[in-house]
Design an enzyme around this catalytic site. Structure first.
Site, PDB file in Angstrom:
ATOM      1  CG  ASP A 127      -2.108  -1.032   1.631  1.00 53.97           C
ATOM      2  OD1 ASP A 127      -2.289  -2.015   0.267  1.00 53.97           O
ATOM      3  OD2 ASP A 127      -2.697  -0.795   2.098  1.00 53.97           O
ATOM      4  CB  CYS A 142      -1.896  -3.190   5.099  1.00 58.68           C
ATOM      5  SG  CYS A 142      -3.360  -2.219   4.885  1.00 58.68           S
ATOM      6  CE  LYS A 193      -4.336  -4.196   1.156  1.00 55.55           C
ATOM      7  NZ  LYS A 193      -4.950  -3.379   2.013  1.00 55.55           N
TER       8      LYS A 193
END
Ligand code: VGL
Ligand code: ZN
Length: 198
Positions: A9, A152, A107
């Site tokens: 990310d 994450c 995601k």
């Protein structure tokens, strides 16, 4: 067997100026780019939410960002709107070397479930497909870097360890949100799961 660098990310919304900015999120980009040469495979993950996603505080009347809500799959932290599919905020940081990526895993696209982990949605059941990809490529050793350490990266590393990968998290190439001690809890949780926290 082979190894992979999993870059979690590294997107504009998690960097300074973004909708869910992580302090120093942009500082890790040069070090991540430099590390890519050391791996057989490079995988990037991309948080990728539809507008009105259930993890956004704006989708819950009267609730504020960084509060929580009970969802069918457990307690969910509510976030500012971020990483909306196709937006500039959802794009990778402009200096990240995306050319070296073999695979990009998106995601968080299911409107009803958040997905911190690169392997499973937050119900801990619905797979993203990354495990199958790594298995079919014969990859058993993972190094994780990126944003955010306590959400994450943490969920991805713990799931990977549970799935049987040898996992190292390079905390020098991660940055944290750190809500109410979430960074310390994440470091302890990763170590307890057998992740090497370097
Ligand atoms: C993340 C909160 C919400 C992350 C993603 O990448 O750590 N955190 N969505
Ligand atoms: Zn998100």
């Amino acid at each position: 067997m082979s190894n992979a660098l999993i870059v979690i990310d590294v997107q504009n919304d998690f960097c300074p100026g973004g909708a869910l900015a992580v302090a120093g999120g942009d500082e890790i980009v040069p070090g991540i780019n430099a590390l890519m040469a050391d791996f057989d495979a490079v995988v990037l993950t991309q948080d990728w939410h539809p507008a009105g996603h259930s993890s956004f505080a704006s989708s819950h009347d009267g609730l504020d960002p960084f509060g929580t809500v009970e969802m069918p799959y457990g307690t969910q932290v509510l976030w500012p709107d971020h990483c909306i599919q196709g937006s500039d905020g959802a794009a990778f940081h402009g200096d990240l070397n995306t050319d070296r990526a073999d695979m990009i895993v998106r995601k968080g696209y299911n409107p009803a479930i958040d997905s911190y982990s690169a392997f499973f949605e937050n119900d801990h059941e619905t797979p993203t497909g990354l495990h199958g990809y790594l298995q079919t490529r014969g990859i058993d050793t993972l190094t994780m870097v990126g944003l955010a350490t306590d959400f994450c990266v943490n969920f991805s590393a713990v799931d990977a360890a549970k799935l049987g990968y040898a996992v190292t998290v390079r905390t020098d190439l991660c940055r944290a949100i750190d809500l109410d001690g979430s960074l310390a809890a994440a470091i302890d949780g990763m170590a307890a799961a057998g992740v090497t926290v370097a």
